[in-house]
Design a protein around this motif. Structure first.
Motif, short mmCIF file in Angstrom:
data_model
loop_
_atom_site.label_atom_id
_atom_site.label_comp_id
_atom_site.label_asym_id
_atom_site.label_seq_id
_atom_site.Cartn_x
_atom_site.Cartn_y
_atom_site.Cartn_z
N GLU A 1 0.83 -1.21 0.00
CA GLU A 1 0.00 0.00 0.00
C GLU A 1 0.86 1.26 0.00
N LEU A 2 1.96 1.24 0.74
CA LEU A 2 2.87 2.38 0.77
C LEU A 2 3.50 2.61 -0.60
N PHE A 3 3.94 1.52 -1.25
CA PHE A 3 4.50 1.64 -2.60
C PHE A 3 3.46 2.22 -3.55
N ALA A 4 2.24 1.71 -3.49
CA ALA A 4 1.19 2.19 -4.39
C ALA A 4 0.88 3.67 -4.14
N ALA A 5 0.88 4.07 -2.89
CA ALA A 5 0.53 5.45 -2.55
C ALA A 5 1.64 6.44 -2.88
N THR A 6 2.90 6.01 -2.80
CA THR A 6 4.01 6.96 -2.95
C THR A 6 4.75 6.87 -4.28
N SER A 7 4.70 5.73 -4.97
CA SER A 7 5.56 5.57 -6.14
C SER A 7 4.88 5.08 -7.40
N LEU A 8 3.83 4.31 -7.27
CA LEU A 8 3.22 3.66 -8.43
C LEU A 8 2.74 4.64 -9.49
N ALA A 9 2.11 5.73 -9.09
CA ALA A 9 1.57 6.70 -10.06
C ALA A 9 2.67 7.24 -10.97
N GLU A 10 3.83 7.49 -10.40
CA GLU A 10 4.95 8.02 -11.18
C GLU A 10 5.36 7.05 -12.29
N PHE A 11 5.40 5.76 -11.96
CA PHE A 11 5.76 4.76 -12.97
C PHE A 11 4.65 4.59 -13.99
#
Length: 124
Positions: free
Chosen positions: A30-40
């Motif tokens: 969830e932390l990865f999705a909230a902080t980094s996924l959108a950028e990729f």
């Protein structure tokens, strides 16, 4: 150099090993999705188009070397009747689709429908 610059376009998170608790694994994802996924995700369409363009000549060459099968007439495709888990039309004994020695996770007919013999997942 980061993974992306090196050409890595997929990452598999292996977090189920060791003493990681399920809750912690979910929190991490969830932390990865909230902080980094959108950028990729924003860059994904552009990178995918570039990747397909780079691979196109190689894919075309490979497909040109591949022999093609002739078209199959639908009447030449045999009809295979599946009994599924219900086993319609079978006796109660033959309806068991889970071999009891496999833990029930993999569906294996407990009876050989061709011979009416009880099958074993342990071999002949």
């Amino acid at each position: 150099m980061g993974y992306e610059e090196a050409g890595v376009d997929q990452v598999i998170f292996v977090q189920q090993s060791g003493r990681n608790r399920h809750e912690h694994i979910c929190e991490s994802l969830e932390l990865f999705a909230a902080t980094s996924l959108a950028e990729f995700k924003e860059r994904d369409a552009v990178k995918e188009a570039k990747k397909q363009a780079e691979l196109a000549p190689y894919v075309e060459a490979a497909l040109a070397r591949k022999p093609r099968m002739p078209a199959i007439d639908p009447k030449d495709v045999p009809l295979v009747e599946s009994f599924g888990r219900r086993g319609d039309g079978l006796s109660q004994q033959m309806r068991t689709t889970f071999a009891t020695d496999r833990g029930g996770a993999i569906s294996i007919p407990a009876t050989d429908l061709r011979e009416g013999q009880v099958a074993s997942s342990r071999g002949p």
